[in-house]
Design a protein around this motif. Structure first.
Motif, PDB file in Angstrom:
ATOM      1  N   ALA A  39      45.982 101.579 -46.403  1.00 23.90           N
ATOM      2  CA  ALA A  39      46.002 100.926 -47.717  1.00 23.90           C
ATOM      3  C   ALA A  39      47.239 101.389 -48.473  1.00 23.90           C
ATOM      4  CB  ALA A  39      44.756 101.296 -48.500  1.00 23.90           C
ATOM      5  N   PRO A  40      47.956 100.444 -49.064  1.00 29.68           N
ATOM      6  CA  PRO A  40      49.102 100.854 -49.876  1.00 29.68           C
ATOM      7  C   PRO A  40      48.640 101.777 -51.000  1.00 29.68           C
ATOM      8  CG  PRO A  40      49.020  98.461 -49.637  1.00 29.68           C
ATOM      9  CD  PRO A  40      47.754  99.007 -49.068  1.00 29.68           C
ATOM     10  N   LYS A  41      49.475 102.723 -51.339  1.00 34.64           N
ATOM     11  CA  LYS A  41      49.138 103.659 -52.414  1.00 34.64           C
ATOM     12  C   LYS A  41      48.820 102.866 -53.679  1.00 34.64           C
ATOM     13  CE  LYS A  41      50.704 108.134 -53.961  1.00 34.64           C
ATOM     14  NZ  LYS A  41      50.212 109.026 -52.955  1.00 34.64           N
ATOM     15  N   GLY A  42      47.705 103.180 -54.273  1.00 34.71           N
ATOM     16  CA  GLY A  42      47.331 102.519 -55.522  1.00 34.71           C
ATOM     17  C   GLY A  42      46.497 101.263 -55.363  1.00 34.71           C
ATOM     18  N   LEU A  43      46.233 100.830 -54.129  1.00 36.37           N
ATOM     19  CA  LEU A  43      45.444  99.606 -53.935  1.00 36.37           C
ATOM     20  C   LEU A  43      44.036  99.763 -54.503  1.00 36.37           C
ATOM     21  CD1 LEU A  43      44.936  96.759 -52.873  1.00 36.37           C
ATOM     22  CD2 LEU A  43      44.412  97.780 -50.625  1.00 36.37           C
ATOM     23  N   ALA A  44      43.413 100.907 -54.256  1.00 41.59           N
ATOM     24  CA  ALA A  44      42.055 101.119 -54.776  1.00 41.59           C
ATOM     25  C   ALA A  44      42.063 101.061 -56.297  1.00 41.59           C
ATOM     26  CB  ALA A  44      41.500 102.450 -54.289  1.00 41.59           C
ATOM     27  N   MET A  45      43.085 101.631 -56.912  1.00 35.91           N
ATOM     28  CA  MET A  45      43.170 101.596 -58.379  1.00 35.91           C
ATOM     29  C   MET A  45      43.407 100.181 -58.882  1.00 35.91           C
ATOM     30  SD  MET A  45      42.747 103.478 -60.890  1.00 35.91           S
ATOM     31  CE  MET A  45      42.893 103.262 -62.633  1.00 35.91           C
ATOM     32  N   GLN A  46      44.269  99.433 -58.203  1.00 38.37           N
ATOM     33  CA  GLN A  46      44.502  98.033 -58.584  1.00 38.37           C
ATOM     34  C   GLN A  46      43.197  97.241 -58.526  1.00 38.37           C
ATOM     35  OE1 GLN A  46      48.079  97.599 -55.806  1.00 38.37           O
ATOM     36  NE2 GLN A  46      48.268  95.835 -57.180  1.00 38.37           N
ATOM     37  N   ALA A  47      42.442  97.455 -57.459  1.00 40.60           N
ATOM     38  CA  ALA A  47      41.173  96.742 -57.296  1.00 40.60           C
ATOM     39  C   ALA A  47      40.179  97.180 -58.369  1.00 40.60           C
ATOM     40  CB  ALA A  47      40.604  96.990 -55.895  1.00 40.60           C
ATOM     41  N   SER A  52      36.273 104.659 -45.457  1.00 38.62           N
ATOM     42  CA  SER A  52      37.671 104.425 -45.808  1.00 38.62           C
ATOM     43  C   SER A  52      37.784 103.457 -46.984  1.00 38.62           C
ATOM     44  CB  SER A  52      38.426 103.839 -44.615  1.00 38.62           C
ATOM     45  OG  SER A  52      38.047 102.480 -44.421  1.00 38.62           O
ATOM     46  N   ILE A  53      38.943 103.434 -47.598  1.00 37.09           N
ATOM     47  CA  ILE A  53      39.178 102.501 -48.704  1.00 37.09           C
ATOM     48  C   ILE A  53      39.025 101.069 -48.208  1.00 37.09           C
ATOM     49  CG2 ILE A  53      40.958 101.593 -50.235  1.00 37.09           C
ATOM     50  CD1 ILE A  53      41.813 104.475 -50.723  1.00 37.09           C
ATOM     51  N   GLY A  54      39.484 100.818 -46.980  1.00 43.05           N
ATOM     52  CA  GLY A  54      39.320  99.485 -46.399  1.00 43.05           C
ATOM     53  C   GLY A  54      37.863  99.085 -46.294  1.00 43.05           C
ATOM     54  N   ASP A  55      37.017 100.042 -45.885  1.00 43.58           N
ATOM     55  CA  ASP A  55      35.574  99.779 -45.799  1.00 43.58           C
ATOM     56  C   ASP A  55      34.988  99.474 -47.175  1.00 43.58           C
ATOM     57  OD1 ASP A  55      35.555 100.267 -43.038  1.00 43.58           O
ATOM     58  OD2 ASP A  55      35.042 102.384 -43.296  1.00 43.58           O
ATOM     59  N   LEU A  71      48.196  91.501 -53.630  1.00 46.45           N
ATOM     60  CA  LEU A  71      48.603  91.857 -52.278  1.00 46.45           C
ATOM     61  C   LEU A  71      48.228  90.681 -51.389  1.00 46.45           C
ATOM     62  CD1 LEU A  71      49.716  94.355 -50.694  1.00 46.45           C
ATOM     63  CD2 LEU A  71      47.346  94.920 -50.186  1.00 46.45           C
ATOM     64  N   ASP A  72      49.075  90.355 -50.426  1.00 42.42           N
ATOM     65  CA  ASP A  72      48.794  89.162 -49.620  1.00 42.42           C
ATOM     66  C   ASP A  72      47.535  89.328 -48.771  1.00 42.42           C
ATOM     67  OD1 ASP A  72      49.913  89.700 -46.563  1.00 42.42           O
ATOM     68  OD2 ASP A  72      50.952  90.877 -48.094  1.00 42.42           O
ATOM     69  N   ARG A  73      46.933  88.180 -48.449  1.00 39.89           N
ATOM     70  CA  ARG A  73      45.673  88.144 -47.728  1.00 39.89           C
ATOM     71  C   ARG A  73      45.735  88.861 -46.397  1.00 39.89           C
ATOM     72  NH1 ARG A  73      43.344  86.906 -43.647  1.00 39.89           N
ATOM     73  NH2 ARG A  73      45.154  85.869 -42.791  1.00 39.89           N
ATOM     74  N   SER A  74      46.811  88.697 -45.661  1.00 43.32           N
ATOM     75  CA  SER A  74      46.901  89.335 -44.344  1.00 43.32           C
ATOM     76  C   SER A  74      46.925  90.857 -44.471  1.00 43.32           C
ATOM     77  CB  SER A  74      48.117  88.826 -43.566  1.00 43.32           C
ATOM     78  OG  SER A  74      49.313  89.204 -44.206  1.00 43.32           O
ATOM     79  N   SER A  75      47.526  91.364 -45.512  1.00 41.90           N
ATOM     80  CA  SER A  75      47.526  92.818 -45.731  1.00 41.90           C
ATOM     81  C   SER A  75      46.125  93.310 -46.057  1.00 41.90           C
ATOM     82  CB  SER A  75      48.481  93.187 -46.870  1.00 41.90           C
ATOM     83  OG  SER A  75      49.812  92.910 -46.503  1.00 41.90           O
ATOM     84  N   ILE A  76      45.392  92.546 -46.857  1.00 34.75           N
ATOM     85  CA  ILE A  76      44.008  92.898 -47.169  1.00 34.75           C
ATOM     86  C   ILE A  76      43.196  92.938 -45.874  1.00 34.75           C
ATOM     87  CG2 ILE A  76      41.870  92.118 -48.304  1.00 34.75           C
ATOM     88  CD1 ILE A  76      43.909  93.250 -50.274  1.00 34.75           C
TER      89      ILE A  76
END
Length: 168
Positions: free
Chosen positions: A42-50, A2-5, A27-32
């Motif tokens: 994961a919010p849409k676009g988080l992987a791209m932001q990272a 997963s993107i989280g992984d 993005l705030d720490r708790s969401s991460i």
């Protein structure tokens, strides 16, 4: 994976806290933490932001995977990614493609293929996709090992393709 992984693994490898990571991706720490644990999508676009924030090939591939639903080279997380190992595997995969091209009935149209021809074409397709995956990893390893920017590499490549008029 997963993107989280992917984000968790990358963050840990870099020695970043969730707080440090969250500052870079806005993005705030708790969401991460929730995304990494899998308790929140994961919010849409988080992987791209990272990917943009860290210019990390693996994160760009995760973003591509998210957008395409997996129709892209996956990040191989259970192989030896030493530059020499990746080079040897890449050469092996490219040789397999080149060898099959001599067997492939590429001059035939789809409606002219026999079932045996289709099987050869399918093998050629699969070997090609394996070579793409190997080449993608080789490019990623070269970028990481020698501190080249993944983004700048692709930007330069696109500019070259446009200069050659392969793209508008």
């Amino acid at each position: 994976m997963s993107i989280g992984d992917v984000l968790h693994e990358y963050r840990k490898e870099r020695g970043l806290t969730q707080e440090q990571f969250s500052e870079k991706v806005l993005l705030d720490r708790s969401s991460i933490a929730k995304v990494e644990k899998g308790t929140r999508a994961a919010p849409k676009g988080l992987a791209m932001q990272a990917a943009v924030a860290f210019d990390e090939p693996r994160l760009y591939l995760a973003a591509q995977e998210e957008v395409t639903g997996g129709a892209i080279s996956p990040w191989l997380d259970n192989v030896d990614l030493h530059r020499a190992s990746v080079l040897f595997k890449t050469v092996e995969e490219m040789k397999e493609v080149l060898e099959l091209t001599s067997e492939a009935p590429i001059s035939k149209t789809a409606d002219q293929l026999t079932e045996a021809d289709r099987q050869v074409m399918k093998r050629l397709l699969m070997e090609t996709v394996e070579a793409i995956t190997a080449l993608t990893h080789f490019a990623a390893v070269l970028c990481k090992e020698y501190s080249f920017s993944w983004f700048a590499t692709w930007k330069e490549h696109r500019a070259d393709l446009k200069a050659k008029k392969y793209m508008k």
